[in-house]
Design a protein around this motif. Structure first.
Motif, mmCIF file in Angstrom:
data_model
loop_
_atom_site.group_PDB
_atom_site.id
_atom_site.type_symbol
_atom_site.label_atom_id
_atom_site.label_comp_id
_atom_site.label_asym_id
_atom_site.label_seq_id
_atom_site.Cartn_x
_atom_site.Cartn_y
_atom_site.Cartn_z
ATOM 1 N N GLY A 190 0.974 -1.444 0.040
ATOM 2 C CA GLY A 190 0.027 -0.229 0.055
ATOM 3 C C GLY A 190 0.823 1.351 -0.070
ATOM 4 O O GLY A 190 0.197 2.404 0.507
ATOM 5 N N LEU A 191 2.083 1.045 -0.532
ATOM 6 C CA LEU A 191 2.959 2.464 -0.333
ATOM 7 C C LEU A 191 3.392 2.422 -2.025
ATOM 8 O O LEU A 191 3.602 1.662 -2.607
ATOM 9 N N HIS A 192 3.575 3.794 -2.143
ATOM 10 C CA HIS A 192 3.834 4.131 -3.612
ATOM 11 C C HIS A 192 5.082 5.337 -3.647
ATOM 12 O O HIS A 192 4.653 6.505 -3.302
ATOM 13 N N PRO A 193 5.938 4.974 -4.153
ATOM 14 C CA PRO A 193 7.212 5.969 -3.992
ATOM 15 C C PRO A 193 7.258 7.149 -5.114
ATOM 16 O O PRO A 193 6.852 6.938 -6.328
ATOM 17 N N ALA A 194 7.289 8.402 -4.638
ATOM 18 C CA ALA A 194 7.431 9.459 -5.631
ATOM 19 C C ALA A 194 8.759 10.048 -5.668
ATOM 20 O O ALA A 194 9.361 9.806 -4.530
ATOM 21 N N GLY A 195 9.316 10.790 -6.450
ATOM 22 C CA GLY A 195 10.540 11.396 -6.587
ATOM 23 C C GLY A 195 11.080 12.036 -7.596
ATOM 24 O O GLY A 195 10.151 12.258 -8.453
ATOM 25 N N ALA A 196 12.027 12.622 -7.447
ATOM 26 C CA ALA A 196 12.887 13.340 -8.608
ATOM 27 C C ALA A 196 14.282 13.498 -8.595
ATOM 28 O O ALA A 196 14.690 13.400 -7.404
ATOM 29 N N PHE A 197 15.175 13.254 -9.428
ATOM 30 C CA PHE A 197 16.500 13.415 -9.471
ATOM 31 C C PHE A 197 16.918 14.829 -9.822
ATOM 32 O O PHE A 197 16.223 15.507 -10.580
ATOM 33 N N GLU A 198 18.086 15.372 -9.263
ATOM 34 C CA GLU A 198 18.934 16.413 -9.682
ATOM 35 C C GLU A 198 19.811 16.018 -10.643
ATOM 36 O O GLU A 198 20.760 15.121 -10.210
ATOM 37 N N LEU A 199 20.352 17.075 -11.602
ATOM 38 C CA LEU A 199 21.151 16.589 -12.749
ATOM 39 C C LEU A 199 22.218 17.593 -12.721
ATOM 40 O O LEU A 199 22.066 18.737 -13.067
ATOM 41 N N GLU A 200 23.385 17.250 -12.281
ATOM 42 C CA GLU A 200 24.565 18.159 -12.140
ATOM 43 C C GLU A 200 25.550 17.583 -13.185
ATOM 44 O O GLU A 200 25.823 16.405 -13.543
ATOM 45 N N PHE A 201 26.053 18.806 -13.994
ATOM 46 C CA PHE A 201 27.039 17.928 -15.239
ATOM 47 C C PHE A 201 28.029 19.462 -15.512
ATOM 48 O O PHE A 201 27.596 20.230 -14.954
ATOM 49 N N PHE A 202 29.017 18.973 -16.171
ATOM 50 C CA PHE A 202 30.136 19.978 -16.632
ATOM 51 C C PHE A 202 29.598 20.345 -18.148
ATOM 52 O O PHE A 202 29.344 19.199 -18.942
ATOM 53 N N LEU A 203 29.881 21.387 -18.490
ATOM 54 C CA LEU A 203 30.051 21.860 -19.940
ATOM 55 C C LEU A 203 31.427 22.184 -20.183
ATOM 56 O O LEU A 203 32.033 22.963 -19.683
ATOM 57 N N LEU A 204 32.102 21.166 -21.258
ATOM 58 C CA LEU A 204 33.488 21.394 -21.477
ATOM 59 C C LEU A 204 33.933 21.573 -23.030
ATOM 60 O O LEU A 204 33.082 21.239 -23.713
ATOM 61 N N ALA A 205 34.930 22.210 -23.072
ATOM 62 C CA ALA A 205 35.483 22.466 -24.486
ATOM 63 C C ALA A 205 35.707 21.289 -25.093
ATOM 64 O O ALA A 205 36.356 20.309 -24.428
ATOM 65 N N ASN A 206 35.705 21.293 -26.220
ATOM 66 C CA ASN A 206 36.130 19.937 -27.035
ATOM 67 C C ASN A 206 37.610 19.880 -26.987
ATOM 68 O O ASN A 206 38.131 18.558 -27.287
ATOM 69 N N GLU A 207 38.248 20.966 -26.920
ATOM 70 C CA GLU A 207 39.896 20.717 -26.851
ATOM 71 C C GLU A 207 40.259 20.829 -25.494
ATOM 72 O O GLU A 207 39.871 21.586 -24.752
ATOM 73 N N ARG A 208 41.272 20.218 -25.404
ATOM 74 C CA ARG A 208 41.873 20.147 -23.871
ATOM 75 C C ARG A 208 43.005 21.427 -23.853
ATOM 76 O O ARG A 208 43.365 22.016 -24.835
ATOM 77 N N ASP A 209 43.242 21.808 -22.649
ATOM 78 C CA ASP A 209 44.244 23.039 -22.558
ATOM 79 C C ASP A 209 45.707 22.543 -22.751
ATOM 80 O O ASP A 209 45.880 21.361 -23.183
ATOM 81 N N GLY A 210 46.676 23.484 -22.658
ATOM 82 C CA GLY A 210 48.028 23.055 -23.023
ATOM 83 C C GLY A 210 48.422 21.919 -22.409
ATOM 84 O O GLY A 210 49.839 21.364 -22.741
ATOM 85 N N GLU A 211 47.965 21.607 -21.061
ATOM 86 C CA GLU A 211 48.801 20.355 -20.228
ATOM 87 C C GLU A 211 47.795 19.014 -20.597
ATOM 88 O O GLU A 211 48.064 18.252 -19.851
ATOM 89 N N GLY A 212 47.064 19.278 -21.501
ATOM 90 C CA GLY A 212 46.140 17.884 -22.105
ATOM 91 C C GLY A 212 44.925 17.658 -20.904
ATOM 92 O O GLY A 212 44.383 16.860 -20.926
ATOM 93 N N ARG A 213 44.578 18.994 -20.233
ATOM 94 C CA ARG A 213 43.406 18.816 -19.190
ATOM 95 C C ARG A 213 42.224 19.462 -19.873
ATOM 96 O O ARG A 213 42.295 20.162 -20.505
ATOM 97 N N VAL A 214 40.988 19.079 -19.533
ATOM 98 C CA VAL A 214 39.907 19.255 -19.983
ATOM 99 C C VAL A 214 39.665 20.610 -19.331
ATOM 100 O O VAL A 214 40.132 21.207 -18.353
ATOM 101 N N GLN A 215 38.777 21.530 -19.801
ATOM 102 C CA GLN A 215 38.720 23.021 -19.547
ATOM 103 C C GLN A 215 37.156 23.231 -19.765
ATOM 104 O O GLN A 215 36.641 22.708 -20.739
ATOM 105 N N PRO A 216 36.934 24.245 -18.968
ATOM 106 C CA PRO A 216 35.270 24.646 -19.063
ATOM 107 C C PRO A 216 35.065 25.073 -20.641
ATOM 108 O O PRO A 216 35.799 25.956 -21.335
ATOM 109 N N ALA A 217 34.072 25.079 -21.074
ATOM 110 C CA ALA A 217 33.295 25.528 -22.374
ATOM 111 C C ALA A 217 33.114 26.954 -22.306
ATOM 112 O O ALA A 217 32.721 27.584 -21.487
ATOM 113 N N SER A 218 33.779 27.559 -23.572
ATOM 114 C CA SER A 218 33.362 29.092 -23.701
ATOM 115 C C SER A 218 31.779 29.311 -23.856
ATOM 116 O O SER A 218 30.972 28.264 -24.201
#
Length: 461
Positions: free
Chosen positions: A137-165
């Motif tokens: 007799g119990l019915h679960p309700a809910g919602a998820f939160e979605l966190e994510f990054f928007l990154l540039a397709n190109e890496r920085d000079g040290e090969g690391r990901v970087q935030p998208a412009s």
């Protein structure tokens, strides 16, 4: 044969009549890692899927994160990699926004040829937990939160990901920009397409914010009375965010911790239980006295959290997110209106009382997260478990010294393998499948010689 999901050919017929422009469909089966696997079919094939399902190899559900077979799952050559039958999930046949030529999308679940549930299908594990609660007799309700990054397709000079412009004007920012509305304006064209795509698919996407790291964002979803819909929402939202970001020349990243010096990305699950009359059983009967159901649910979740952490943090990278004072919980604690704990009871109207489950990273499978959380709640209700005292103030300081949480990915795998609770929550077949996949991925990571190895040791030892 009759669809075991309850889908009908009438749904497909009505959709095709309403959308004569759509030429093809993505049919998507979700594997243990939450990855959508399937095919793109032509328009004329859709009715056949609704009338008789679609044969897909059983091995799809036994793949690791790279798409390689994991033989220890028992889903590959033990059965000759035979076909099973995937069936449409009702209500998930939707148009995709801004595709050329126009395409639609359909989520699928896997069944045996005789219509019996395929017990290594993650979505069906959640179905089983929802049905078990419904029998009480119990019915679960809910919602998820979605966190994510928007990154540039190109890496920085040290090969690391970087935030998208900014996609609007190319402006760069390396600052955190948390809650900056002006910063959001630079991504307005992308978010407009995300909202349009969500509307086309019936996904109740709501608030967007600039989160606590450069390039990090959060999208919230409207609370659903049906937690199955909430999990489907999250899965479809991730797919469309990735698709629309790609169209705008940036990368949507759902790693738990893509940038080492900033906060990682969570996937918080808000959950409550309604009785047959639609009343929230977590609502307190009188002000100042918590509902026993709420406390017992918290007790079940705290008791089972350590052995369940592999579900909430399933990858090697997941464990980089758990750092003190990083908004990622490091102990099975609970508190009210407190973001330093694992289980938060948000402030607000008592009739909307719910639990915010905070351990999961955005890289987790929402079906498995929800199934495990519901099983933990059910255990707490059945055994009337006590969650212990409420954590007030800094939960990182109070919980770290006494925490029973696994210290790392390897420990989480071992805890999950030996967990009778997790076998019940997932079912024995999916438990075997999931832990075998995680063990295979652990071995892959352990034997890989990384760039860090060369940085630390190449010229020093």
């Amino acid at each position: 044969m009759t669809s075991p999901t309850g889908s009908t050919a009438d749904e497909a017929k009505a959709f095709l009549e309403a959308h004569p422009e759509i030429e093809a469909f993505d049919i998507v089966l979700t594997d243990a890692n939450g990855i959508g696997r399937g095919k793109i079919i032509r328009r004329h094939e859709l009715m056949g899927i609704y009338e008789g399902g679609r044969h897909l190899p059983i091995s799809i559900l036994g793949l690791d994160i790279t798409g390689e077979d994991v033989h220890e799952t028992g889903l590959i050559w033990d059965s000759g990699d035979g076909d099973l039958r995937a069936w449409p999930i009702p209500g998930t046949l939707k148009p995709l926004h801004a595709t050329n030529p126009p395409r639609g999308q359909l989520l699928m679940s896997m069944f045996h040829l005789d219509g019996a549930p395929m017990t290594s299908d993650p979505r069906l594990a959640l179905v089983r937990q929802v049905e078990a609660l419904a029998a009480r007799g119990l019915h679960p309700a809910g919602a998820f939160e979605l966190e994510f990054f928007l990154l540039a397709n190109e890496r920085d000079g040290e090969g690391r990901v970087q935030p998208a412009s900014a996609v609007l004007d190319g402006r760069k920012s390396g600052k955190t920009e948390v809650y900056s509305v002006d910063h959001l304006h630079g991504m307005e064209p992308l978010f407009s397409d995300i909202y349009a795509a969500a509307k086309a698919q019936g996904i109740p996407a709501e608030t967007v914010i600039s989160e606590y790291a450069p390039g990090q964002y959060e999208l919230t979803l409207h609370y659903r009375k049906d937690i199955m819909q909430a999990a489907d929402d999250l899965l479809m939202l991730k797919r469309l965010v990735r698709m629309q970001a790609r169209r705008h020349g940036v990368t949507a990243c759902f790693m738990a911790k893509p940038i080492e010096k900033y906060a990682g990305s969570g996937m918080h699950l808000h959950v409550s239980l309604q009785d047959d009359a639609g009343k929230n059983v977590f609502t307190e009967a009188k002000e100042g006295a918590w509902s026993p159901a709420l406390l017992h649910a918290l007790g079940g979740l705290t008791e089972t959290m350590a052995e369940s952490m592999l579900i909430f943090a399933p990858h090697a990278n997941s464990w980089r997110r758990f750092v003190s004072q990083s908004y990622a919980p490091i102990a099975p604690t609970w508190g009210v209106n407190n973001r330093s704990v694992a289980l938060r009871v948000p402030a607000g109207d008592a009739k909307n009382r719910r639990i915010e489950h905070r351990p999961s990273g955005v890289d987790a499978n929402p079906y498995l997260v929800a199934a495990t959380v519901l099983a933990g709640i059910a255990k707490g209700l059945d055994e009337k478990l006590d969650p212990g005292p409420e954590t007030t103030g800094n939960g990182y300081e109070q919980g770290a010294s006494s925490s029973s949480m696994p210290a790392d990915w390897r420990s989480a795998i071992e805890a999950a393998k030996g967990s009778s609770f997790l076998k019940q929550a997932l079912g024995e077949d999916l438990h075997r499948t999931f832990t075998a996949i995680k063990e295979a991925e652990l071995f892959r990571v352990a034997r890989t010689v990384s760039e860090l190895d060369y940085h630390l040791y190449l010229h020093e030892v």
